[in-house]
Design an enzyme around this catalytic site. Structure first.
Site, PDB file in Angstrom:
ATOM      1  CE  LYS A 107     -62.657  51.908 -17.226  1.00 36.68           C
ATOM      2  NZ  LYS A 107     -62.687  50.346 -17.312  1.00 36.68           N
TER       3      LYS A 107
ATOM      4  CG  ASP B 227     -64.096  51.066 -13.335  1.00 41.26           C
ATOM      5  OD1 ASP B 227     -63.366  51.921 -12.690  1.00 41.26           O
ATOM      6  OD2 ASP B 227     -64.062  50.317 -14.389  1.00 41.26           O
TER       7      ASP B 227
END
Ligand SMILES: NC(=O)c1ccc[n+]([C@@H]2O[C@H](COP(=O)([O-])OP(=O)(O)OC[C@H]3O[C@@H](n4cnc5c(N)ncnc54)[C@H](OP(=O)(O)O)[C@@H]3O)[C@@H](O)[C@H]2O)c1
Length: 359
Positions: free
Chosen positions: A228, A224
């Protein structure tokens, strides 16, 4: 009167242009967005459709109900994206927006198609912009048609990280490095871990507080955070790919493929490796932080790093995020953005902010 007014019932008194919206995902973020629609800031938005993965609703009276989220959990029309889009296109509002408050890769892959059909897309879902580079190129091509892609909520929840970076980039200020803590769950874990209690105890606490995904491996894998970092680097003009990023997965290899319940039962196996890393760091007055870093030479890494007490990440609180942008004009000290980097309310606010900006 209800702030969420169904299209057929709404008197035309809005001072700002009306915006018709379809909401995909009525979970934590989507639920918070529905609450925002009932505030003055959401008054010019007309909800014309809402859906979870199982049900949807397009009837004005049902959409205006306060318990729409709970009702969709229990019942509704069968899921059919075409019907939702038809309702949106049938709206008389000038701006038509699809809000993606899911984590669905399948839906994210459709963002370029929706944009090509003249809908704006506002998303908390990072699967497209933070996915394969081909998807990102498709997105850029679709956005060139004059429609708006609101992706503020994909990085830093409600923090203005992406918008600040884009502004610098638009002014010709070149990114030389971005570094920070991009995950609320990692932030919480390492802001609190001091070696006195087992890491697994803290992880269970973070799960109970809702700071992690139901399967915490989704957080601990670092993927994750990598997504980003991809989004940020790409926004600054670097076509970074996942394979360019070195990602440290904190889940031991033997625990990656086991069922979730088995993994949760074996959390204690995480303790010794983290304790050893912590002892090593504190041996020379450093602390552990899970950092993401991209340098303009193309090097990119997300993983555990020992940082000194003087490092900005060493002083983070709670589950805060931190983004430090070094650029040609912020060369002496980085431009730092810090604050709550997770939470349904601030994330929903980022979605609303993107919609208000396009209208
Ligand atoms: N929570 C945060 O603090 C936060 C912060 C920043 C970004 N985000 C991002 O925001 C997104 C949503 O997060 P969340 O915490 O709200 O997750 P969540 O509580 O798990 O909610 C996800 C929602 O998406 C729905 N959904 C899944 N597939 C769908 C489909 N094909 N069509 C329509 N709806 C579908 C789910 O429906 P069912 O209920 O039927 O499964 C559920 O309503 C994620 O991408 C997440 O990474 C979250």
């Amino acid at each position: 009167m209800n702030a969420v007014l169904a299209e057929a019932e709404c008197p035309r008194v809005a001072t700002r242009p009306e915006v018709a919206v379809v909401l995909l995902g009525t979970g934590k973020v989507g639920g918070a967005f529905l609450q925002l629609l009932r505030t003055p800031a959401g008054a010019n938005l007309r909800l014309v459709g809402a859906a979870n993965s199982r049900h949807q609703q397009t009837q004005p009276a049902a959409l205006a109900e306060r318990r729409l989220r709970e009702r969709l959990d229990a019942a509704g029309e069968p899921r059919d994206d075409r019907a939702l889009l038809a309702t949106l296109h049938g709206s008389t509002a000038q701006d038509k927006v699809i809000i993606d408050a899911t984590a669905s890769g399948e839906l994210a892959a459709r963002h370029p198609e929706w944009l090509a059909r003249g809908c704006h897309v506002v998303t908390a879902n990072k699967a497209l912009a933070g996915g394969e580079i081909g998807g990102w190129h498709a997105l850029q091509a679709a956005c060139a048609q004059g429609v708006h892609y609101g992706d503020s909520a994909t990085v830093g929840a409600g923090l203005p990280a992406l918008s600040a970076l884009r502004r610098l980039h638009a002014c010709g200020d070149k990114l030389t490095r971005v570094e920070g803590v991009f995950s609320g769950s990692f932030s919480y874990l390492f802001n609190h871990y001091d070696g006195r209690q087992p890491f697994s105890t803290l992880l269970r606490e973070a799960c109970a507080l809702g700071y992690t995904e139901p399967d915490p491996r989704a957080d601990l894998s670092g993927e994750d955070v990598a997504r980003k970092l991809l989004i940020l680097a790409r926004a600054a003009g670097f076509p970074l790919q996942r394979s360019d990023i070195e990602v440290e997965n904190l889940v031991p290899e033997a625990m990656r493929g086991v069922p979730r319940d088995e993994f949760l039962g074996r959390l204690g196996e995480l303790d010794a490796p983290i304790a050893a890393r912590h002892a090593n760091a504190s041996g020379h007055d450093h602390v552990l932080r899970y950092l993401a870093r991209f340098d303009a030479d193309g090097s990119a890494r997300v993983g555990l790093v020992e940082v000194p007490a003087t490092h900005p990440a060493a002083h983070l609180l709670g589950a805060d995020n931190l983004f430090a942008f070094s650029t040609t004009r912020y060369a002496q000290r980085p431009l730092v953005i810090q604050g709550a980097g997770a939470g349904p309310e601030v994330t929903a606010q980022a979605l609303l902010g993107d919609i208000l900006a396009l209208a």
